[in-house]
Design an enzyme around this catalytic site. Structure first.
Site, PDB file in Angstrom:
ATOM      1  N   GLU A  56       0.823  -1.166  -0.077  1.00  8.73           N
ATOM      2  CA  GLU A  56       0.021   0.054  -0.023  1.00  8.73           C
ATOM      3  C   GLU A  56       0.931   1.275  -0.227  1.00  8.73           C
ATOM      4  OE1 GLU A  56      -3.428  -1.788   2.771  1.00  8.73           O
ATOM      5  OE2 GLU A  56      -1.799  -1.097   3.515  1.00  8.73           O
ATOM      6  N   ASP A 227      -7.331  -4.822   9.146  1.00  9.64           N
ATOM      7  CA  ASP A 227      -6.992  -3.580   8.487  1.00  9.64           C
ATOM      8  C   ASP A 227      -6.926  -3.750   6.939  1.00  9.64           C
ATOM      9  OD1 ASP A 227      -4.922  -4.994   8.299  1.00  9.64           O
ATOM     10  OD2 ASP A 227      -3.336  -3.701   9.058  1.00  9.64           O
TER      11      ASP A 227
HETATM   12  P1  NAD Z   1       2.510 -10.586  13.433  1.00 12.01           P
HETATM   13  O1  NAD Z   1       2.255 -11.741  12.385  1.00 12.01           O
HETATM   14  O2  NAD Z   1       3.738 -10.265  14.056  1.00 12.01           O
HETATM   15  O3  NAD Z   1       1.691 -11.083  15.031  1.00 12.01           O
HETATM   16  C1  NAD Z   1       0.438 -11.687  14.639  1.00 12.01           C
HETATM   17  C2  NAD Z   1       0.128 -12.499  16.117  1.00 12.01           C
HETATM   18  O4  NAD Z   1      -1.240 -12.864  15.958  1.00 12.01           O
HETATM   19  C3  NAD Z   1       0.903 -13.873  15.721  1.00 12.01           C
HETATM   20  O5  NAD Z   1       1.712 -14.120  17.139  1.00 12.01           O
HETATM   21  C4  NAD Z   1      -0.077 -15.057  15.695  1.00 12.01           C
HETATM   22  O6  NAD Z   1       0.134 -15.953  16.178  1.00 12.01           O
HETATM   23  C5  NAD Z   1      -1.269 -14.341  16.429  1.00 12.01           C
HETATM   24  N1  NAD Z   1      -2.816 -14.827  16.067  1.00 12.01           N
HETATM   25  C6  NAD Z   1      -3.037 -15.040  14.700  1.00 12.01           C
HETATM   26  N2  NAD Z   1      -4.244 -15.874  14.592  1.00 12.01           N
HETATM   27  C7  NAD Z   1      -4.710 -15.492  15.906  1.00 12.01           C
HETATM   28  C8  NAD Z   1      -6.018 -15.852  16.648  1.00 12.01           C
HETATM   29  N3  NAD Z   1      -6.965 -16.485  16.199  1.00 12.01           N
HETATM   30  N4  NAD Z   1      -6.001 -15.849  18.042  1.00 12.01           N
HETATM   31  C9  NAD Z   1      -4.975 -15.206  18.627  1.00 12.01           C
HETATM   32  N5  NAD Z   1      -3.773 -14.985  18.146  1.00 12.01           N
HETATM   33  C10 NAD Z   1      -3.851 -15.007  16.968  1.00 12.01           C
HETATM   34  O7  NAD Z   1       1.793  -9.421  13.193  1.00 12.01           O
HETATM   35  P2  NAD Z   1       1.772  -7.751  13.669  1.00 12.01           P
HETATM   36  O8  NAD Z   1       3.139  -7.006  13.134  1.00 12.01           O
HETATM   37  O9  NAD Z   1       2.188  -7.990  15.035  1.00 12.01           O
HETATM   38  O10 NAD Z   1       0.600  -7.121  13.162  1.00 12.01           O
HETATM   39  C11 NAD Z   1      -0.567  -7.626  13.757  1.00 12.01           C
HETATM   40  C12 NAD Z   1      -1.605  -7.069  12.939  1.00 12.01           C
HETATM   41  O11 NAD Z   1      -1.648  -5.800  13.060  1.00 12.01           O
HETATM   42  C13 NAD Z   1      -1.652  -7.348  11.510  1.00 12.01           C
HETATM   43  O12 NAD Z   1      -2.870  -7.854  11.067  1.00 12.01           O
HETATM   44  C14 NAD Z   1      -1.189  -6.280  10.831  1.00 12.01           C
HETATM   45  O13 NAD Z   1      -1.754  -5.833   9.523  1.00 12.01           O
HETATM   46  C15 NAD Z   1      -2.114  -5.219  11.745  1.00 12.01           C
HETATM   47  N6  NAD Z   1      -1.564  -3.942  11.686  1.00 12.01           N
HETATM   48  C16 NAD Z   1      -2.626  -2.660  11.975  1.00 12.01           C
HETATM   49  C17 NAD Z   1      -1.865  -1.485  11.823  1.00 12.01           C
HETATM   50  C18 NAD Z   1      -3.122  -0.458  12.168  1.00 12.01           C
HETATM   51  O14 NAD Z   1      -2.672   0.828  12.075  1.00 12.01           O
HETATM   52  N7  NAD Z   1      -4.115  -0.632  12.372  1.00 12.01           N
HETATM   53  C19 NAD Z   1      -0.593  -1.190  12.052  1.00 12.01           C
HETATM   54  C20 NAD Z   1       0.321  -2.127  11.964  1.00 12.01           C
HETATM   55  C21 NAD Z   1      -0.182  -3.460  11.891  1.00 12.01           C
END
Ligand code: NAD
Length: 342
Positions: A56, A227
């Protein structure tokens, strides 16, 4: 010359200042930019989707400075040894269009996402909130926890992740910093008695990490992980149980949890709470929901803060990014020492 902060310098800055100190400073920049929301150019981010993830571009401008961020989201990356989210971005001078500042933004995005969540929660969560449930303990998780401690004083965490190693990693990183951490075996157990719930999981699917019965009266819900189109964490019933606050509705309706709801589902734009044009929490029992997707103005604020906080230090390097001949009409002069061919 364009100033540049690379990953090594970003790491040194965070170690020097401390995450919580940075969060507090960044929230000041975020609040000042969100309070002048109407001055900014705004469009939903430009997304290129594949079955593996999304890439993006996120542009905005206040007509003095312009910024963009390049960011990806690839939920299957950690299993292949890569980060789910990586990013970089820049500021430019609107006056002449020249880039002024370029920075790594993988760490900066984690900081700005947590700072935005904490800023919103400061205005919406019950002021006596003490305990936060965290569903998802990946890359963003420690930053979220530190943001909430810096801004709201939250020190008690109840954490659940489908991957127990992720919870252990979080415990290893945060317990030495003074957090009290309960490792829960399920979402139900994690949310027990929590004042705030943060969902921050990554999966390219419409999941139900949280059902309506998990969200008790008075809770503030910080929904970070949903997101992207087709990527949600909450049951649709959660949204009818409380009021929903968003960054930029046009983008959130495409990417956020509320993609599950009708196109006219009522939401409150958070900047209006900051400026007093909309009401924040209405009662102790109300459920408030921040449907976070991450908007360009927060990246603009984060870049400005990083630039200002590191200005004049060894953390910024000069980057020779723009070809800028002495005679602006003679770009060829930069290469005219080339030998004639033949
Ligand atoms: P990451 O992959 O490092 O961590 C995600 C975690 O979620 C993993 O440890 C995984 O085991 C866990 N997980 C997956 N499914 C699960 C479930 N059903 N129950 C419990 N835990 C579960 O990702 P990250 O970098 O920490 O990012 C997390 C999320 O936040 C991503 O989806 C990312 O796109 C989003 N994000 C949003 C913003 C925002 O501004 N809203 C900014 C950055 C990242």
């Amino acid at each position: 010359m364009t100033q540049f902060v690379d990953v090594a310098s970003m790491t040194r800055w965070i170690q020097r200042e401390g995450v919580e100190q940075i969060m507090s400073g960044m929230v000041r920049y975020l609040e000042s930019d969100f309070a002048r929301w109407e001055r900014f150019d705004k469009i939903p981010r430009v997304a290129s989707h594949t079955p593996f993830g999304v890439i993006e571009l996120m542009p905005t401008s206040d007509h003095e400075e312009y910024s963009f961020k390049y960011v990806n989201g690839h939920p299957f990356n950690p299993a292949r040894g890569y980060q789910t989210v990586t990013a970089f971005g820049m500021l430019a001078d609107v006056d002449n269009g020249y880039p002024t500042f370029l920075a790594e933004m993988t760490l900066l995005t984690a900081l700005r996402t947590a700072a935005t969540s904490a800023m919103v929660a400061r205005h919406l969560a019950r002021p006596d909130s003490e305990t936060m449930a965290m569903i998802g303990a990946g890359s963003q998780a420690e930053f979220q926890a530190l943001g909430f401690r810096a801004v709201l004083g939250i020190e008690k965490l109840r954490v659940y992740d489908v991957d127990p190693a992720a919870v252990e990693k979080l415990r290893r990183n945060l317990e030495p910093l003074g957090f009290s951490i309960v490792a829960a075996v399920s979402t139900e157990e994690a949310v027990e008695g929590a004042d705030i719930i943060t969902t921050c999981t990554a999966d390219k699917a419409k999941n139900t990490i949280l059902a309506a019965e998990h969200v008790r009266p008075g809770v503030h819900l910080n929904a970070v992980g949903g997101d992207c189109p087709g990527k949600t964490e909450l049951a649709a019933e959660v949204f009818t149980a409380g009021r929903v606050f968003v960054e930029y509705p046009e983008q959130t309706r495409i990417e956020g949890e509320i993609q599950q709801m009708a196109p006219d589902f009522p939401v409150v734009e958070f900047w209006q709470v900051l400026t007093g044009q909309a009401e924040g929490r209405l009662s102790r029992e109300e459920i408030t929901i921040f449907d976070s997707v991450g908007f360009a103005i927060a990246d603009f604020s984060a870049l400005r803060y990083l630039r200002d906080a590191t200005a004049g230090t060894d953390l910024q390097a000069h980057l020779d990014l723009i070809a800028d001949p002495e005679d602006p009409k003679d770009l060829f002069s930069l290469v005219n020492s080339m030998k004639p061919v033949g």
